[in-house]
Design a protein around this motif. Structure first.
Motif, PDB file in Angstrom:
ATOM      1  N   ASP A  44      -6.138   6.486  -1.612  1.00  0.00           N
ATOM      2  CA  ASP A  44      -7.580   6.506  -1.892  1.00  0.00           C
ATOM      3  C   ASP A  44      -8.399   6.820  -0.644  1.00  0.00           C
ATOM      4  O   ASP A  44      -9.563   6.449  -0.549  1.00  0.00           O
ATOM      5  N   GLU A  45      -7.775   7.489   0.344  1.00  0.00           N
ATOM      6  CA  GLU A  45      -8.408   7.991   1.560  1.00  0.00           C
ATOM      7  C   GLU A  45      -8.706   6.903   2.589  1.00  0.00           C
ATOM      8  O   GLU A  45      -9.378   7.159   3.584  1.00  0.00           O
ATOM      9  N   ARG A  46      -8.206   5.692   2.383  1.00  0.00           N
ATOM     10  CA  ARG A  46      -8.276   4.687   3.439  1.00  0.00           C
ATOM     11  C   ARG A  46      -7.172   4.954   4.456  1.00  0.00           C
ATOM     12  O   ARG A  46      -6.259   5.724   4.215  1.00  0.00           O
ATOM     13  N   ARG A  47      -7.268   4.287   5.601  1.00  0.00           N
ATOM     14  CA  ARG A  47      -6.259   4.401   6.638  1.00  0.00           C
ATOM     15  C   ARG A  47      -5.734   3.008   6.986  1.00  0.00           C
ATOM     16  O   ARG A  47      -6.523   2.103   7.273  1.00  0.00           O
ATOM     17  N   LEU A  48      -4.412   2.868   6.943  1.00  0.00           N
ATOM     18  CA  LEU A  48      -3.758   1.610   7.287  1.00  0.00           C
ATOM     19  C   LEU A  48      -3.106   1.776   8.647  1.00  0.00           C
ATOM     20  O   LEU A  48      -2.227   2.623   8.825  1.00  0.00           O
TER      21      LEU A  48
ATOM     22  N   GLU B 255       0.842  -1.200   0.000  1.00  0.00           N
ATOM     23  CA  GLU B 255       0.000   0.000   0.000  1.00  0.00           C
ATOM     24  C   GLU B 255       0.878   1.251   0.000  1.00  0.00           C
ATOM     25  O   GLU B 255       1.805   1.370   0.791  1.00  0.00           O
TER      26      GLU B 255
ATOM     27  N   ALA C 101      -2.003   7.147   5.785  1.00  0.00           N
ATOM     28  CA  ALA C 101      -3.095   7.639   4.940  1.00  0.00           C
ATOM     29  C   ALA C 101      -2.868   7.143   3.515  1.00  0.00           C
ATOM     30  O   ALA C 101      -1.952   7.590   2.828  1.00  0.00           O
ATOM     31  N   ILE C 102      -3.693   6.193   3.069  1.00  0.00           N
ATOM     32  CA  ILE C 102      -3.564   5.619   1.733  1.00  0.00           C
ATOM     33  C   ILE C 102      -4.074   6.631   0.704  1.00  0.00           C
ATOM     34  O   ILE C 102      -4.920   7.480   1.000  1.00  0.00           O
TER      35      ILE C 102
END
Length: 359
Positions: A232-236, A214, A229-230
């Motif tokens: 595409d606005e996801r969070r890992l 990612e 903060a990925i």
């Protein structure tokens, strides 16, 4: 001249105690309000905004500290029953360490906010700013944890029953510590890794990293985990120990500037000098290129195609990604419209069939 005797007024002792206490609290609040009004004025006259942060963070805990000091000062003038006196002492032993711990935590947060204000991350090369902010965030949380732990210990030591059995508790602390340590081993492991990360700095705030395939930016570093903060606005959410034990990519470890690459698979008969001239034209005309380096090379060959690599530099990871996309789109349009012969083709050799004998 007649003497003034409070006892002659036959005022109940609880009412006198209440009046003295209320007067002390009122004076403390007035002194606090005037003092911080002056401090705000002094801070407003300075060019830096750091002192404003310290004044604002200290305002609330300092108010209660002023009240506690005032109550401690008037304690000698109060007429309390033995039970009330014991309760007063017990509450003071719990409240005063709590207020002091609150004030200390507020000052640590003020230091972190001050570093955040003085570390401008909007500049092109923000390595130094990211380093300061990362260290302040991690070390600030560690110090806050230690202050909270010490404050709780001081509050508990003010309770006589706990203080008297301290020897027994310390004697059994070894067995309890082993049990808790075994149960909380992953948390302790990540906590120690977080402390280590503050000094080794494998990652910093706003670093561009690739973790578990990612791509994203380091948004937040906690004591036990890191938030990525990925794109595409996801969070890992990644445990801190992962960055010390496993390999990962850090695109901005030493600088925010990057060298981007674009790969094209083209026909072996492609006119490379012509393609190189067009690529240089596209790169130089793009405002995302920072002017440091660019180039075109044939990096691999296959039986039916060649690999062409186009290089270009940009000021940071996001700009590099956009620049790569711009170059790829522009060159594909150029090849489609003006160099269609550069598109990969499958070739076959057609041999004439042998003629049949007559007869």
């Amino acid at each position: 001249m007649p003497s003034f005797d409070i006892a002659a007024w036959d005022i109940p002792a609880p009412l006198i105690n209440l009046a003295i206490t209320a007067l002390a609290v009122l004076i403390a609040l007035i002194v606090h309000a005037v003092g911080f009004r002056l401090l705000r004025g002094f801070a407003a006259r300075t060019p830096s905004s750091s002192d404003d942060v310290f004044v604002e963070e200290a305002r609330r805990p300092a108010r209660w500290l002023a009240v506690a000091i005032a109550l401690a000062f008037v304690r000698r003038f109060l007429h309390l029953m033995p039970l009330s006196d014991m309760l007063w002492t017990q509450l003071a032993g719990l409240i005063v360490p709590g207020i002091l711990g609150w004030l200390a935590i507020a000052m640590v947060r003020a230091i972190s906010r001050s570093i955040e204000l003085t570390s401008d991350m909007s500049v092109a090369d923000n390595l130094a700013a990211r380093r300061r902010r990362t260290r302040s965030v991690i070390l600030g949380r560690i110090v806050i944890f230690l202050i909270g732990f010490i404050t709780i210990c001081l509050m508990l030591l003010s309770i006589p029953s706990i203080r008297n059995v301290g020897v027994t508790l310390m004697a059994s602390a070894g067995i309890v510590g082993l049990a808790v340590g075994a149960a909380a081993q992953p948390a302790l492991k990540n906590l120690i890794a977080g402390i280590q990360m503050a000094f080794t700095e494998p990652i910093r705030i706003d670093d561009v990293v690739i973790v578990d395939g990612e791509w994203g930016r380091v948004e937040e570093i906690r004591l036990t985990y890191v938030v990525i903060a990925i794109w595409d606005e996801r969070r890992l959410v990644v445990p801190v120990s992962k960055f010390l034990e496993e390999s990962f990519q850090n695109w901005t470890r030493s600088t925010s500037k990057l060298l981007g690459s674009v790969f094209l698979w083209l026909d072996p008969t492609t006119d490379i000098p012509r393609l190189r001239a067009k690529a240089e034209e596209v790169i130089r005309a793009n405002p995302r290129w920072d002017g440091r380096a660019q180039g075109v090379q044939v990096t691999d060959t296959k039986p039916d195609a060649i690999e062409v690599r186009i290089l270009a530099t940009a000021r940071d990871a996001s700009t590099t990604f956009d620049l790569r996309c711009d170059i790829r789109e522009a060159l594909l349009a150029f090849i489609r419209e003006e160099m269609p012969e550069a598109l990969p083709r499958t070739r076959a050799v057609v041999e004439p069939m042998a003629s049949r004998p007559e007869g």
